[in-house]
Design an enzyme around this catalytic site. Structure first.
Site, PDB file in Angstrom:
ATOM      1  N   ASP A 132       1.947   0.333  -6.635  1.00 46.75           N
ATOM      2  CA  ASP A 132       1.760  -1.919  -6.807  1.00 46.75           C
ATOM      3  C   ASP A 132       1.170  -1.707  -5.458  1.00 46.75           C
ATOM      4  O   ASP A 132       0.876  -0.511  -4.745  1.00 46.75           O
ATOM      5  CB  ASP A 132       3.196  -2.321  -6.719  1.00 46.75           C
ATOM      6  CG  ASP A 132       3.462  -3.936  -5.621  1.00 46.75           C
ATOM      7  OD1 ASP A 132       2.521  -4.367  -6.266  1.00 46.75           O
ATOM      8  OD2 ASP A 132       4.195  -3.578  -4.999  1.00 46.75           O
ATOM      9  N   ASP A 155       7.954  -0.760  -5.782  1.00 50.72           N
ATOM     10  CA  ASP A 155       9.351  -1.471  -4.273  1.00 50.72           C
ATOM     11  C   ASP A 155       9.982  -2.621  -4.912  1.00 50.72           C
ATOM     12  O   ASP A 155      11.037  -2.845  -4.521  1.00 50.72           O
ATOM     13  CB  ASP A 155       8.968  -1.452  -3.289  1.00 50.72           C
ATOM     14  CG  ASP A 155       8.195  -2.392  -3.183  1.00 50.72           C
ATOM     15  OD1 ASP A 155       7.818  -2.718  -1.491  1.00 50.72           O
ATOM     16  OD2 ASP A 155       6.833  -2.224  -3.177  1.00 50.72           O
ATOM     17  N   ASP A 164       8.525  -5.518 -10.553  1.00 45.26           N
ATOM     18  CA  ASP A 164       8.136  -4.057 -10.389  1.00 45.26           C
ATOM     19  C   ASP A 164       8.807  -3.379 -11.247  1.00 45.26           C
ATOM     20  O   ASP A 164       8.089  -2.038 -11.805  1.00 45.26           O
ATOM     21  CB  ASP A 164       8.136  -3.296  -9.477  1.00 45.26           C
ATOM     22  CG  ASP A 164       6.810  -3.547  -8.284  1.00 45.26           C
ATOM     23  OD1 ASP A 164       5.994  -4.288  -9.074  1.00 45.26           O
ATOM     24  OD2 ASP A 164       6.798  -3.715  -7.009  1.00 45.26           O
TER      25      ASP A 164
END
Length: 667
Positions: free
Chosen positions: A363, A561, A565
């Site tokens: 990410d 995080d 996700d």
């Protein structure tokens, strides 16, 4: 969850050389179903040492008297002395062998060693039988020491929560259990004390030692309103904190629960050895019996005691202790090393998975970037437009202060750092236009602050080059006249570029997925050296991309995080969560948690996995190579019980020392 927890080798189960890392409560049921108090690892080691050294003293004294001073000792006295020495040395092994037999478990290491040494007594080799048992128990002692040492880093984590906390109630300070403190209450922490609950800082600023949580040795300075996690140590002054999370739900409590379960998940190599041991041990017994009896049918000079001796040598050599001890100890050492470096690996199986990773999918926001928006550029119109830079910032901050959006907060923070007096401006008739920005009245003038869509909505003309700006842009308009813009961007983490470079050096590709707009994602990717990057992705879009990579045969880890996700973290071969400020859902779903949010810990985790697996296979090769060679010598009558002792205990000690080596490494 109770704080007082003991970690030690389980001496009451009978699995071969059990080095299970279960965290046990002070009492448990043994295999016979009887409840009893369990000794601590230190107490058990102390008793074993006392019996072992007394037994060794008797043996050495006997050897010295009979060999050095040539004193004849009557056979009954010799048998009595050696029996006492044998029982002292072999107490633990004989007890476990007896319990195994009661359960119908005949094929295990303890039974194997008991039969071999009792066989030595049967053929009159009393001192050799005692010596084999002593050396075997010395190996067990070293094993216990190694296991205890390997657990220290994780056991230390279990001690970071204080038993009491000072809370302010009804105008007084009370010392209470952390479990009784409610969310919203104010607690006080003195210098040197550990924070007991997740909180926000009420004091102006404070410095904390976060090593127990993150592995980071440098003090971490927090300011008013910032998050302080349980387990951090206050360094400089008495501080006040507002509790935000119940004791049982704090990040530290969840980490401790994860630690307790960590090595219960065994690596494929461990499971393979366990399965093989169940087949290997009965085969060894069968071969030893064959070595003892089959020659009777082919040799005219057959002497039962001679061939029984060979069979006993074979049994001692074949003991799988080196494998069953060193392999789980190696994995446990890897988990301990990771813990000391602020990386929580939830099971030894994930250490193996990390060695196979060839793609890291990450990410962007909060993982490779800080997730904190900062003003990058301020571009007011020329001074002849009637708005200088100071007034431009004041108007923008005054209007944005009415919003809770992260971009608005970044603008206000910048204005405060510039010490502009925007608080003196009165803002009226504020309207938030979803997806566009804000409209309000300041000093009798209509002011707009937002993105370019806002200007288009109100037909405000603006320079065409603004359309080419990659970063998030906030424009200002006064009375439908363009009055300048600022750009805001998320900052890249300091170690992000090095992480990508180091992963590439390991032959691992980095792919970035983000919900941010593609132009922003590509700019960050270029900055970090990432070739493949995708933006404008919803959570399901990330899942599709990861599935697409897996369909291409990629063995991948996903690092994230946010709450969005969690699905893709679960889908990846190895899910990695940023645990410092990551969402609870992602941390719970992940297989590996990086506690200080540093991307470079991904590289450290992969290296730890590779080192651990390398050491484990070194031990397997060493143990099997030596054992096969000496077994052949034993079957041929060349190797004695002394060579057998080296092949068993000696190799086990070498394997243990090799496994302990993992714990000494630094990253």
């Amino acid at each position: 969850m109770e704080k007082k927890v003991q970690i030690h080798k389980n001496h009451t189960t009978d699995d071969c050389c059990d080095t299970s890392s279960e965290v046990k409560t002070p009492t448990h049921s043994d295999n016979d179903g009887h409840e009893h108090d369990e000794e601590t690892g230190e107490e058990s080691l102390l008793k074993s040492r006392w019996r072992l050294w007394l037994s060794l003293t008797i043996l050495l004294g006997f050897v010295a008297i009979t060999q050095l001073f040539k004193v004849e000792i009557a056979k009954p006295v010799e048998i009595a002395l050696m029996t006492i020495a044998y029982l002292l040395a072999g107490y633990n092994t004989l007890e476990r062998a007896f319990r195994s037999l009661r359960r119908g478990d005949f094929f295990n290491e303890f039974t194997l060693m008991s039969i071999a040494t009792l066989g030595a007594f049967y053929i009159g080799e009393y001192s050799e039988g005692v010596a084999v048992m002593i050396f075997y128990e010395i190996g067990e002692l070293f094993q216990d020491l190694a296991v205890n040492r390997s657990k220290r880093s994780i056991k230390a984590l279990l001690d970071v929560r204080p038993d009491t906390v000072t809370v302010r109630r009804n105008g007084t300070q009370q010392t209470v259990s952390p479990a009784t403190v409610q969310i919203g209450e104010t607690i006080l922490v003195k210098p040197g004390e550990k924070v007991a609950l997740d909180s926000t800082l009420l004091t102006d600023n404070a410095s904390f030692n976060t090593a127990a949580l993150t592995g980071e040795s440098r003090p971490d300075t927090k300011r008013t309103g910032e998050v302080v996690l349980a387990g951090m140590i206050n360094l400089d002054k008495v501080i006040e904190l507002k509790v935000t999370t119940a004791f049982k739900d704090s990040k530290l409590s969840r980490i401790l629960e994860m630690v307790q379960d960590a090595t219960a998940r065994k690596a494929p190599t461990q499971l393979l050895i366990t399965r093989l041991a169940k087949v290997y041990t009965p085969i060894v017994f069968g071969l030893a019996l064959a070595i003892t009896l089959i020659p009777y049918f082919f040799m005219s000079t057959y002497v039962f005691n001679d061939w029984l001796y060979r069979g006993m040598v074979f049994l001692v050599i074949a003991c799988p202790c080196a494998l069953t001890v060193s392999i789980p100890l190696g994995y446990f050492g890897g988990i301990g090393l990771a813990s000391r470096n602020g990386i929580l690996v939830k099971g030894s199986n994930f250490l193996d998975v990390l060695t196979e990773i060839n793609t890291v999918v990450s990410d962007k926001t909060g993982t490779l970037t800080k997730g904190v928006f900062k003003v990058q550029e301020v571009s007011p119109p020329p001074p002849d437009g009637g708005v200088n830079e100071e007034l431009f910032i004041q108007l923008l901050a005054a209007l944005e202060n009415t919003s809770t959006h992260p971009v608005a907060k970044a603008v206000v923070e910048y204005a405060n750092l510039q010490k502009t007096n925007w608080q003196g401006l009165k803002v009226e008739a504020v309207v938030e236009i979803s997806g566009h920005g804000l409209k309000g009245v300041i000093g009798g003038k209509t002011v707009l602050a937002g993105n370019l869509k806002l200007l288009q909505k109100f037909n405000v003309s603006h320079p065409a080059e603004l359309e080419q700006i990659v970063e998030t842009i906030v424009v200002l308009a006064i009375e439908n006249q363009y009055a300048g813009y600022i750009t805001i961007a998320d900052e890249v983490k300091e170690d992000a570029a090095q992480t990508v470079a180091d992963l590439k050096a390991l032959g691992i590709e980095t792919v970035m997925l983000s919900g941010d707009k593609t132009t922003v994602v590509q700019k960050v990717a270029d900055q970090l050296g990432i070739v493949r990057a995708y933006g404008d992705l919803l959570p399901e879009g990330k899942v599709e991309k990861v599935q697409e990579l897996k369909n291409q045969g990629k063995k991948l880890a996903f690092v994230g995080d946010g709450v969005n996700d969690a699905p893709v973290v679960a889908l990846a071969d190895a899910g990695i969560a940023m645990g410092g400020m990551g969402s609870d859902a992602t941390i719970e779903t992940a297989d590996i948690v990086i506690q200080n949010d540093q991307p470079h810990k991904i590289v450290s985790a992969i290296k730890i996995g590779k080192i651990t697996k390398s050491v484990v296979w070194q031990n397997i090769s060493l143990a099997m190579g030596v054992k096969v060679a000496v077994m052949l010598l034993g079957a041929g009558g060349i190797a004695t019980l002394w060579e057998a002792v080296f092949a068993d205990v000696g190799v086990a000690l070498l394997a243990i020392l090799n496994a302990v080596r993992i714990q000494q490494m630094k990253f």
